[in-house]
Motif scaffolding. Sequence first.
Motif, PDB file in Angstrom:
ATOM      1  N   THR A 106       0.835  -1.091   0.070  1.00  0.00           N
ATOM      2  CA  THR A 106       0.239   0.123   0.132  1.00  0.00           C
ATOM      3  C   THR A 106       1.081   1.242  -0.011  1.00  0.00           C
ATOM      4  OG1 THR A 106      -1.735  -1.053   1.083  1.00  0.00           O
ATOM      5  CG2 THR A 106      -1.790   1.293   1.128  1.00  0.00           C
ATOM      6  N   ILE A 107       0.649   2.165  -1.001  1.00  0.00           N
ATOM      7  CA  ILE A 107       1.419   3.498  -1.122  1.00  0.00           C
ATOM      8  C   ILE A 107       0.505   4.525  -0.650  1.00  0.00           C
ATOM      9  CG2 ILE A 107       2.704   5.103  -2.782  1.00  0.00           C
ATOM     10  CD1 ILE A 107       3.880   2.198  -2.390  1.00  0.00           C
ATOM     11  N   HIS A 108       0.945   5.432   0.001  1.00  0.00           N
ATOM     12  CA  HIS A 108       0.351   6.499   0.715  1.00  0.00           C
ATOM     13  C   HIS A 108       0.776   7.881   0.075  1.00  0.00           C
ATOM     14  CE1 HIS A 108      -1.507   4.322   3.812  1.00  0.00           C
ATOM     15  NE2 HIS A 108      -0.284   3.668   3.740  1.00  0.00           N
ATOM     16  N   MET A 109       0.099   8.902  -0.215  1.00  0.00           N
ATOM     17  CA  MET A 109       0.443  10.363  -0.849  1.00  0.00           C
ATOM     18  C   MET A 109      -0.473  11.299  -0.110  1.00  0.00           C
ATOM     19  SD  MET A 109       0.903  11.330  -4.704  1.00  0.00           S
ATOM     20  CE  MET A 109      -0.409  10.348  -5.397  1.00  0.00           C
ATOM     21  N   SER A 110       0.097  12.738  -0.207  1.00  0.00           N
ATOM     22  CA  SER A 110      -0.821  13.557   0.399  1.00  0.00           C
ATOM     23  C   SER A 110      -0.653  14.906  -0.836  1.00  0.00           C
ATOM     24  CB  SER A 110      -0.408  14.195   1.566  1.00  0.00           C
ATOM     25  OG  SER A 110       0.835  14.694   1.721  1.00  0.00           O
ATOM     26  N   GLY A 111      -1.810  15.883  -0.934  1.00  0.00           N
ATOM     27  CA  GLY A 111      -1.744  16.870  -1.702  1.00  0.00           C
ATOM     28  C   GLY A 111      -2.766  17.781  -1.842  1.00  0.00           C
ATOM     29  N   ALA A 112      -2.599  18.708  -2.567  1.00  0.00           N
ATOM     30  CA  ALA A 112      -3.574  19.797  -2.533  1.00  0.00           C
ATOM     31  C   ALA A 112      -4.061  20.093  -3.932  1.00  0.00           C
ATOM     32  CB  ALA A 112      -3.371  21.071  -1.906  1.00  0.00           C
ATOM     33  N   THR A 113      -5.107  20.277  -4.539  1.00  0.00           N
ATOM     34  CA  THR A 113      -5.429  20.557  -5.890  1.00  0.00           C
ATOM     35  C   THR A 113      -6.432  21.563  -5.879  1.00  0.00           C
ATOM     36  OG1 THR A 113      -5.322  17.959  -6.142  1.00  0.00           O
ATOM     37  CG2 THR A 113      -6.307  19.284  -7.952  1.00  0.00           C
ATOM     38  N   VAL A 114      -6.046  22.594  -6.998  1.00  0.00           N
ATOM     39  CA  VAL A 114      -7.263  23.519  -7.133  1.00  0.00           C
ATOM     40  C   VAL A 114      -7.932  23.061  -8.282  1.00  0.00           C
ATOM     41  CG1 VAL A 114      -7.377  26.094  -7.627  1.00  0.00           C
ATOM     42  CG2 VAL A 114      -5.491  25.235  -6.074  1.00  0.00           C
ATOM     43  N   TYR A 115      -9.339  22.775  -8.254  1.00  0.00           N
ATOM     44  CA  TYR A 115      -9.887  22.650  -9.384  1.00  0.00           C
ATOM     45  C   TYR A 115     -10.505  23.863  -9.780  1.00  0.00           C
ATOM     46  CZ  TYR A 115      -9.277  17.596  -8.716  1.00  0.00           C
ATOM     47  OH  TYR A 115      -8.720  16.371  -8.368  1.00  0.00           O
ATOM     48  N   MET A 116     -10.822  24.097 -11.269  1.00  0.00           N
ATOM     49  CA  MET A 116     -11.408  25.209 -11.671  1.00  0.00           C
ATOM     50  C   MET A 116     -12.713  24.819 -12.603  1.00  0.00           C
ATOM     51  SD  MET A 116      -7.940  25.374 -12.263  1.00  0.00           S
ATOM     52  CE  MET A 116      -6.633  26.268 -11.858  1.00  0.00           C
ATOM     53  N   PHE A 117     -13.700  25.643 -12.548  1.00  0.00           N
ATOM     54  CA  PHE A 117     -15.057  25.158 -12.998  1.00  0.00           C
ATOM     55  C   PHE A 117     -15.330  26.166 -13.845  1.00  0.00           C
ATOM     56  CE2 PHE A 117     -15.044  23.041  -8.970  1.00  0.00           C
ATOM     57  CZ  PHE A 117     -16.041  22.011  -9.164  1.00  0.00           C
ATOM     58  N   ASP A 118     -16.385  25.889 -14.775  1.00  0.00           N
ATOM     59  CA  ASP A 118     -16.888  26.828 -16.157  1.00  0.00           C
ATOM     60  C   ASP A 118     -18.204  27.306 -15.344  1.00  0.00           C
ATOM     61  OD1 ASP A 118     -18.631  24.763 -16.524  1.00  0.00           O
ATOM     62  OD2 ASP A 118     -17.684  24.394 -18.455  1.00  0.00           O
ATOM     63  N   ALA A 119     -18.720  28.133 -16.248  1.00  0.00           N
ATOM     64  CA  ALA A 119     -20.216  28.718 -15.848  1.00  0.00           C
ATOM     65  C   ALA A 119     -21.281  27.668 -15.968  1.00  0.00           C
ATOM     66  CB  ALA A 119     -20.537  29.652 -16.996  1.00  0.00           C
ATOM     67  N   ASP A 120     -21.067  26.490 -16.260  1.00  0.00           N
ATOM     68  CA  ASP A 120     -21.920  25.322 -16.274  1.00  0.00           C
ATOM     69  C   ASP A 120     -21.575  24.280 -15.160  1.00  0.00           C
ATOM     70  OD1 ASP A 120     -23.573  26.152 -18.449  1.00  0.00           O
ATOM     71  OD2 ASP A 120     -22.045  25.285 -19.666  1.00  0.00           O
TER      72      ASP A 120
END
Length: 150
Positions: A106-120
């Motif tokens: 089992t491999i572990h990882m951490s992170g932070a992601t900024v997800y961008m959205f459109d008008a829909d």
Amino acid sequence: MMRSGLRKQRLAAFIQAVWDEGSVEAADDYIAEAYTLHHDPGDPWHGQTLDRAGFKDRVRQSRAAFPDQRFATQGLLADGDSVVMTWLWRGTHAADLPGYPATGQTIHMSGATVYMFDADDRLTGHWQITDRLGVYQQLQRGRQEASPAS
């Protein structure tokens, strides 16, 4: 419900369906016509803009070595047209990666992601930081443990 709350819910549903459960076709419900990996060093698709078919191929390839992968969301923060997700990830190394035969560990990882959205309220891309070095260190240890002693 405020738009930021809706986007947080959509993001959580997307992560669960597409990345955790591997329901690749569900990406059609969440991804815009074009999805850009603005910043994701170490990801083979870093800097690319993918259509939906390309995005689904990315998911299939990314999940192949870790088919049971799961994200544990630590936080969701909305700002403008973006939602930031902090997360912990784990997956069993069940298939080979280039240079790393499957170890079953089992491999572990951490992170932070900024997800961008459109008008829909569809996802148009992300900007991500992750602990890929930690992943490769775990894979290296697994490879060493699987090799017979010299």
